[in-house]
Design a protein around this motif. Structure first.
Motif, short mmCIF file in Angstrom:
data_model
loop_
_atom_site.label_atom_id
_atom_site.label_comp_id
_atom_site.label_asym_id
_atom_site.label_seq_id
_atom_site.Cartn_x
_atom_site.Cartn_y
_atom_site.Cartn_z
N TYR A 32 55.88 -9.16 101.59
CA TYR A 32 55.69 -9.95 100.38
C TYR A 32 55.05 -11.28 100.70
CZ TYR A 32 60.45 -11.67 101.45
OH TYR A 32 61.57 -12.17 102.06
N MET A 34 53.69 -15.13 99.25
CA MET A 34 54.09 -16.17 98.32
C MET A 34 53.22 -17.40 98.49
SD MET A 34 58.09 -15.71 99.33
CE MET A 34 58.89 -16.03 97.78
N TYR A 51 54.06 -8.43 95.92
CA TYR A 51 54.39 -7.46 96.96
C TYR A 51 53.20 -6.59 97.34
CZ TYR A 51 59.36 -8.28 96.19
OH TYR A 51 60.61 -8.84 96.09
N ALA A 94 60.74 -7.75 104.15
CA ALA A 94 61.92 -7.42 103.35
C ALA A 94 62.86 -6.48 104.07
CB ALA A 94 61.48 -6.80 102.01
#
Lengths: 114, 116
Positions: A32, A34, A51, A94
């Motif tokens: 993921y 960001m 994602y 994750a």
């Protein structure tokens, strides 16, 4: 080689310009992606996350991810003086033992002048 | 409104002093992190904790230790401060989300530490 590379700038643009901020990463396990924004004398705040490969839009902001090239971008349309801040890309895994750890780029200092 | 607070915004210490930086979160998050932020280097992870009394080293743990006696509180300790530890220190927290890892990290306002 750093796991996440980001051009630190600084970047100075006129109001109304389109801004492109970029990061590259080396670890294929990252899942993921960001972007954080940090105003002067404040902690970073999450701006966008995604994602998957492709584009994600939120108002004037578009986050783009290309997993095949390990390249992520943040585009700001119609930039405003209030967008002046440091922008940090952050990438995470994750997996079960990741505990939410993120790897940050160096941050790009953006100034939008009127 | 979620909140991460840090004990001091600005701190000035002398070389060799023991320094405590405290962080408190009110979101019942499992995971807490300490970073330092330096120009051109971005955020570098010092230590993190995934549960009370549990800790793991980050990328730059040398010269630092941590303590987490309660879920909401995570302390960073500089055993013997040095001028190289002059920096902005940021605390963050995140819950357990997808596959055991959180997504958004919530940051405190930072502590600007100067070691003379």
């Amino acid at each position: 080689q750093k796991e996440v590379e980001q051009d630190p700038g600084p970047l100075s643009v006129p109001e109304g310009a389109i801004v492109s901020l970029n990061c590259t990463y080396s670890n294929s396990a990252f899942q993921y992606f960001m972007w954080y924004r940090q105003y002067s004398r404040k902690g970073p705040e999450l701006l966008m996350y995604t994602y998957s490969s492709g584009n994600k839009e939120d108002g004037r902001f578009t986050a783009q991810v290309d997993k095949s090239s390990k390249y992520i971008s943040l585009f700001i349309r119609d930039s405003q003086p209030s967008d002046s801040a440091t922008y940090l890309c952050a990438i995470g895994d994750a997996g079960g033992t990741s505990y939410g750890k993120l790897t940050f780029g160096q941050g790009t200092i953006l100034t939008v002048h009127p | 409104d979620v909140k991460v607070t840090q004990s001091s915004r600005y701190l000035v210490k002398r070389t060799g002093e023991k320094v405590f930086l405290e962080c408190v979160q009110d979101m019942d998050h499992e995971n807490m992190f300490w970073y330092r932020q330096d120009p051109g280097l971005g955020l570098r992870l010092i230590y993190f904790s995934y549960d009370v009394k549990m800790k793991e080293k980050g990328d730059i743990p040398e010269g630092y230790s941590v303590s987490r006696e309660k879920k909401e509180r995570f302390s960073l300790i500089l055993e013997s401060a040095s001028t190289s530890q002059t920096s902005m220190y940021l605390c963050a927290s995140t819950g357990s989300g997808v596959s055991g890892g959180g997504v958004e990290q919530f940051f405190g306002p930072g502590t600007r530490l100067t070691v003379l």
